[in-house]
Write a protein that holds these residues in place. Structure first.
Motif, PDB file in Angstrom:
ATOM      1  N   TRP A  19       0.853  -1.197   0.000  1.00 56.17           N
ATOM      2  CA  TRP A  19       0.000   0.000   0.000  1.00 56.17           C
ATOM      3  C   TRP A  19       0.890   1.249   0.000  1.00 56.17           C
ATOM      4  O   TRP A  19       0.669   2.176  -0.788  1.00 56.17           O
ATOM      5  N   HIS A  46      -1.451  -3.385  -3.376  1.00 59.23           N
ATOM      6  CA  HIS A  46      -1.972  -4.207  -2.284  1.00 59.23           C
ATOM      7  C   HIS A  46      -3.217  -4.985  -2.725  1.00 59.23           C
ATOM      8  O   HIS A  46      -3.466  -6.097  -2.291  1.00 59.23           O
ATOM      9  N   ASP A  84      -8.727   2.119   2.084  1.00 59.50           N
ATOM     10  CA  ASP A  84      -7.932   0.903   2.218  1.00 59.50           C
ATOM     11  C   ASP A  84      -6.987   0.973   3.417  1.00 59.50           C
ATOM     12  O   ASP A  84      -6.747  -0.043   4.072  1.00 59.50           O
ATOM     13  N   LEU A  89      -7.525  -2.284   5.560  1.00 59.15           N
ATOM     14  CA  LEU A  89      -6.648  -3.277   4.941  1.00 59.15           C
ATOM     15  C   LEU A  89      -6.491  -4.549   5.782  1.00 59.15           C
ATOM     16  O   LEU A  89      -6.501  -5.653   5.244  1.00 59.15           O
TER      17      LEU A  89
END
Length: 171
Positions: A27, A38, A65, A69
């Motif tokens: 990321w 990612h 995200d 995540l």
């Protein structure tokens, strides 16, 4: 991280799971989520392409995200484990399906290559009709032959296991 999904007496299946640390590193490396590396890592190819061409949905998706995540990694790991469990179950179902044939072959080995329908049904734990179909299929594929004993009894012979001294006639 490894996740053990099943174990038999001889085999242990190991699946490599996704890492939250690696997902966050990807990321960060992908412009703080803008390029979507990612997402590619987690197998989300369509959204990874979307992130790549829109800069992580103009930065909004990239920020989203960042906060979600770890949950996405957890979900991806559960999906991967479920898929692998399903594949393992299908494999075991295939092995179980072939067990009657194995039982018939073991019986043939014990009986010097000779098998009767009733013995096959008894040893394989299947109905007589299914045992006959199995033995007939082995004959049609060339793995077995129909023979007649001197007494007139019809038997199935597995040629590579047969005792050459057994008094049989071709059927």
């Amino acid at each position: 991280m490894r996740f053990h999904i099943g174990k038999s007496s001889q085999t242990r299946y190991t699946v490599r799971m996704y890492s939250t640390f690696i997902a966050y590193v990807l990321w960060a490396v992908s412009g703080f989520g803008a390029l979507g590396f990612h997402r590619f890592y987690l197998g989300k190819i369509p959204s990874g392409i979307l992130w790549m061409f829109t800069g992580g949905l103009f930065g909004i998706g990239a920020i989203y995200d960042f906060f979600t995540l770890s949950g996405q990694v957890r979900t991806a790991n559960m999906e991967k484990a479920l898929l692998n469990n399903m594949n393992t179950m299908l494999h075991h179902a295939t092995v179980k399906k072939n067990r009657p044939e194995r039982a018939v072959l073991k019986l043939a080995r014990e009986n010097k290559g000779i098998v009767t329908i009733s013995d096959a049904a008894l040893d394989a734990g299947i109905p007589i009709e299914e045992a006959k179909k199995l033995l007939d299929a082995m004959v049609s594929k060339g793995f077995a032959e129909l023979r007649v004993r001197k007494s007139g009894t019809i038997v199935y012979a597995i040629p590579d296991m047969i005792d050459k001294d057994e008094p049989l006639e071709d059927f």
